[in-house]
Design a protein around this motif. Sequence first.
Motif, short mmCIF file in Angstrom:
data_model
loop_
_atom_site.label_atom_id
_atom_site.label_comp_id
_atom_site.label_asym_id
_atom_site.label_seq_id
_atom_site.Cartn_x
_atom_site.Cartn_y
_atom_site.Cartn_z
N GLU A 166 -10.82 0.38 4.49
CA GLU A 166 -11.55 -0.14 3.34
C GLU A 166 -10.65 -0.80 2.32
O GLU A 166 -11.07 -1.70 1.59
CB GLU A 166 -12.37 0.98 2.70
CG GLU A 166 -13.48 1.54 3.58
CD GLU A 166 -14.33 2.56 2.87
OE1 GLU A 166 -14.09 2.78 1.66
OE2 GLU A 166 -15.24 3.13 3.50
N THR A 167 -9.40 -0.34 2.23
CA THR A 167 -8.50 -0.87 1.21
C THR A 167 -7.13 -1.18 1.81
O THR A 167 -6.78 -0.71 2.91
CB THR A 167 -8.30 0.15 0.07
OG1 THR A 167 -7.62 1.31 0.59
CG2 THR A 167 -9.63 0.57 -0.53
N ALA A 168 -6.36 -1.97 1.06
CA ALA A 168 -4.99 -2.28 1.47
C ALA A 168 -4.16 -1.00 1.52
O ALA A 168 -3.22 -0.88 2.33
CB ALA A 168 -4.37 -3.28 0.50
N TRP A 169 -4.49 -0.06 0.66
CA TRP A 169 -3.77 1.22 0.64
C TRP A 169 -3.91 1.93 1.98
O TRP A 169 -2.93 2.41 2.56
CB TRP A 169 -4.34 2.09 -0.48
CG TRP A 169 -3.38 3.13 -0.97
CD1 TRP A 169 -2.76 4.09 -0.22
CD2 TRP A 169 -2.90 3.30 -2.30
NE1 TRP A 169 -1.95 4.87 -1.00
CE2 TRP A 169 -2.00 4.40 -2.28
CE3 TRP A 169 -3.16 2.65 -3.49
CZ2 TRP A 169 -1.36 4.85 -3.43
CZ3 TRP A 169 -2.53 3.10 -4.63
CH2 TRP A 169 -1.64 4.18 -4.60
N GLU A 170 -5.14 1.98 2.48
CA GLU A 170 -5.37 2.65 3.76
C GLU A 170 -4.71 1.91 4.91
O GLU A 170 -4.17 2.52 5.84
CB GLU A 170 -6.87 2.78 4.00
CG GLU A 170 -7.56 3.76 3.06
CD GLU A 170 -9.07 3.68 3.16
OE1 GLU A 170 -9.65 4.52 3.87
OE2 GLU A 170 -9.66 2.77 2.54
N LEU A 171 -4.72 0.58 4.85
CA LEU A 171 -4.08 -0.21 5.91
C LEU A 171 -2.58 0.03 5.91
O LEU A 171 -1.97 0.22 6.97
CB LEU A 171 -4.38 -1.70 5.70
CG LEU A 171 -3.68 -2.65 6.68
CD1 LEU A 171 -4.09 -2.36 8.12
CD2 LEU A 171 -3.98 -4.11 6.31
N SER A 172 -1.97 0.05 4.73
CA SER A 172 -0.52 0.28 4.67
C SER A 172 -0.16 1.66 5.17
O SER A 172 0.86 1.85 5.86
CB SER A 172 0.00 0.08 3.24
OG SER A 172 -0.50 1.09 2.36
N GLY A 173 -1.01 2.66 4.87
CA GLY A 173 -0.76 4.01 5.36
C GLY A 173 -0.91 4.10 6.88
O GLY A 173 -0.13 4.77 7.56
N ALA A 174 -1.92 3.40 7.41
CA ALA A 174 -2.14 3.42 8.85
C ALA A 174 -0.99 2.75 9.59
O ALA A 174 -0.60 3.18 10.68
CB ALA A 174 -3.46 2.73 9.18
N ARG A 175 -0.44 1.69 9.01
CA ARG A 175 0.69 1.01 9.64
C ARG A 175 1.95 1.89 9.61
O ARG A 175 2.69 1.95 10.60
CB ARG A 175 0.95 -0.32 8.94
CG ARG A 175 -0.06 -1.39 9.33
CD ARG A 175 0.11 -2.68 8.57
NE ARG A 175 -0.70 -3.75 9.17
CZ ARG A 175 -0.88 -4.94 8.61
NH1 ARG A 175 -0.33 -5.22 7.43
NH2 ARG A 175 -1.62 -5.85 9.23
#
Length: 235
Positions: A166-175
């Motif tokens: 949902e957010t860039a925060w979650e994407l960065s954490g997933a990466r």
Amino acid sequence: MSSAWKVAYADFVTAMMAFFLLLWVLNMVPPETRAGLAAYFSGERNFDSSATSPISNNPFVQNTDKIDARDLKITEVERSHYAIAQKIKQMLMADAVPQQASGISADDVGVQLRVNSDVMFRPGSIQLQPEGIKVLNDVLQIMREYNLYLVVRGHADGSESHPPYETAWELSGARAASVLRYLAEHGIKPTRLRGVAYGETRPLKPGISEESRAVNRRVEFFFHRPEVMSYSVVY
């Protein structure tokens, strides 16, 4: 009042003594260390995203080719940082990672490798690109060769499409988690690994242009010694 000049004169003499002591200390410090100190106080310690070289403007890293590891003028910590930075530099060159998409910086805690997410992952996803796998294999080699701990810092661009996140925060954490999983699956003990997500909160380059956003979406690998694991600076 007649003795006031004595106080002023004493202060002047003290200041002059401190000044000459500083000059003497600087004269005794190796040139490479002086360059590193100058960079520290001038704010050049971190990677300059405008640089065209894959190596940051950090003098400690720039001088890795010129340093003899047997030089007794540098500390054991500095010696190991030089060796690690030089190895990362050679790996980047060998794997032909685009110059504008990578960088190295160092401080008194550890050595950082920065790689843009466009090199590491497919757009808006955590699926590793072939170039990203090469980078991770290089990271594996360093972790196997040195007794280091690693913090993986994920950064994402707010404009990048990132479903199902949902957010860039979650994407960065997933990466960051994807990187850690790859390293753990290839033999690195999870106790030596940490991950942190920053989303778009720590941009390298200000602005909302595509050039700025491309620089800001990145993965950082911070290699550091085990004894500094508790330092907040590693995060």
